[in-house]
Design a protein around this motif. Structure first.
Motif: not given
Ligand code: OOG
Ligand code: NI
Length: 273
Positions: A25-28, A184-191, A263-273
């Motif tokens: 999805x990131x690539x698309x 890039x970050x904005x597009x990711x968050x919007x998606x 910390x991108x693999x930390x579980x404490x915050x919500x992850x991308x499903x």
């Protein structure tokens, strides 16, 4: 050891996709065309333990055999990690970041669990072609995973996922439709993607010649000895590099930023499903 870089990275990518479905999805989202010609991989990263049989140098050997050269080294006191990065003389090849947990600095309980895991690794497997995408070579229970997690997110992730690229990295410099990391970050968050906000959405700055951001890891089901549990798997990173005084883009990493990317693999915050 692999004979050619492209085959190795293709295997790493397919293995990464198995637990990181959001990468497609990131690539698309970021590519300017269906072919995705402007999605260029800046680097991949691997994790391990500083135990002889599987230490950083054992992973690095796979890249040195392909012509990669050792470049920078990085220390992460609080996380008890050490890392090195590698570059290929052909600068169109992705860079490689390899870290290792300094096991002897951890608690006796963690040390015992990690040694029990590493004992199960066949020394021959470490130099085999497929080692860098071979996953785990050990059996762990979910309670062992939880015990590791309480002390080191890194150790817990390693126990669950083992040897594989823990992220690929989109080179923002090569994107046709985006210029800044902010866009890039904005597009990711919007998606609907969740970004890693530790240390701010953007780590680094033009002053250190590198800006980085990353998604929070996807979740995947891991088979523990006592059942399957969905836990954070792998993530996607985005890097924008800036030129040094000689006009060439900076090719290194920035320890203060890397410290937060872990910390991108930390579980404490919500992850991308
Ligand atoms: C590596 C974290 C550091 C970077 O680009 O600074 C990193 C990891 O999470 O294993 O990827
Ligand atoms: Ni990275």
């Amino acid at each position: 050891m692999h004979k050619d870089i492209n085959t190795l990275f293709e295997c790493l990518w397919n293995n990464y996709l198995e637990v990181t479905p959001s990468a497609k999805k990131v690539h698309q989202l970021l590519a300017s065309s269906e072919q995705g010609d402007d999605i260029i991989n800046d680097h991949v990263a691997f994790r391990t333990f500083n135990i002889g049989k599987v230490g950083l140098d054992k992973l690095a050997a796979h890249f040195l055999a392909l012509g990669y050269e050792e470049k920078g080294e990085y220390h992460f006191e609080a996380k008890k990690l050490y890392a090195k990065h590698f570059e290929h003389p052909d600068d169109t090849q992705p860079k490689v970041f390899i870290s290792e947990l300094l096991v002897e600095k951890c608690s006796p309980a963690l040390q015992a669990l990690v040694h029990k895991m590493v004992e199960q690794v066949d020394a021959g497997a470490v130099s085999a072609d497929d080692f860098l995408y071979s996953g785990t070579h050990w059996q762990v229970s979910h309670s062992d995973y939880e015990a590791l997690l309480a002390e080191s997110e890194y150790a817990a992730w390693m126990a669950a996922y083992g040897y594989r690229a823990n992220h690929f990295t989109v080179s923002v410099n090569h994107l046709s439709n985006f210029e800044t990391l902010e866009s890039v970050n904005q597009a990711l968050k919007d998606a609907g993607f969740t970004l890693n906000t530790s240390g701010g959405e953007i780590k680094g700055s033009p002053e250190v010649c590198l800006e980085q951001s990353s998604t929070m890891a996807d979740k995947a089901e891991v088979s523990f000895t006592d059942g399957k549990v969905a836990i954070p798997s792998c993530f996607y990173e985005f890097a924008r590099r800036y030129p040094l005084a000689d006009g060439k883009l900076y090719t290194g990493f920035v320890a203060a930023s890397a410290d937060k990317i872990f910390e991108s693999t930390n579980a404490k915050v919500q992850c991308n499903a």
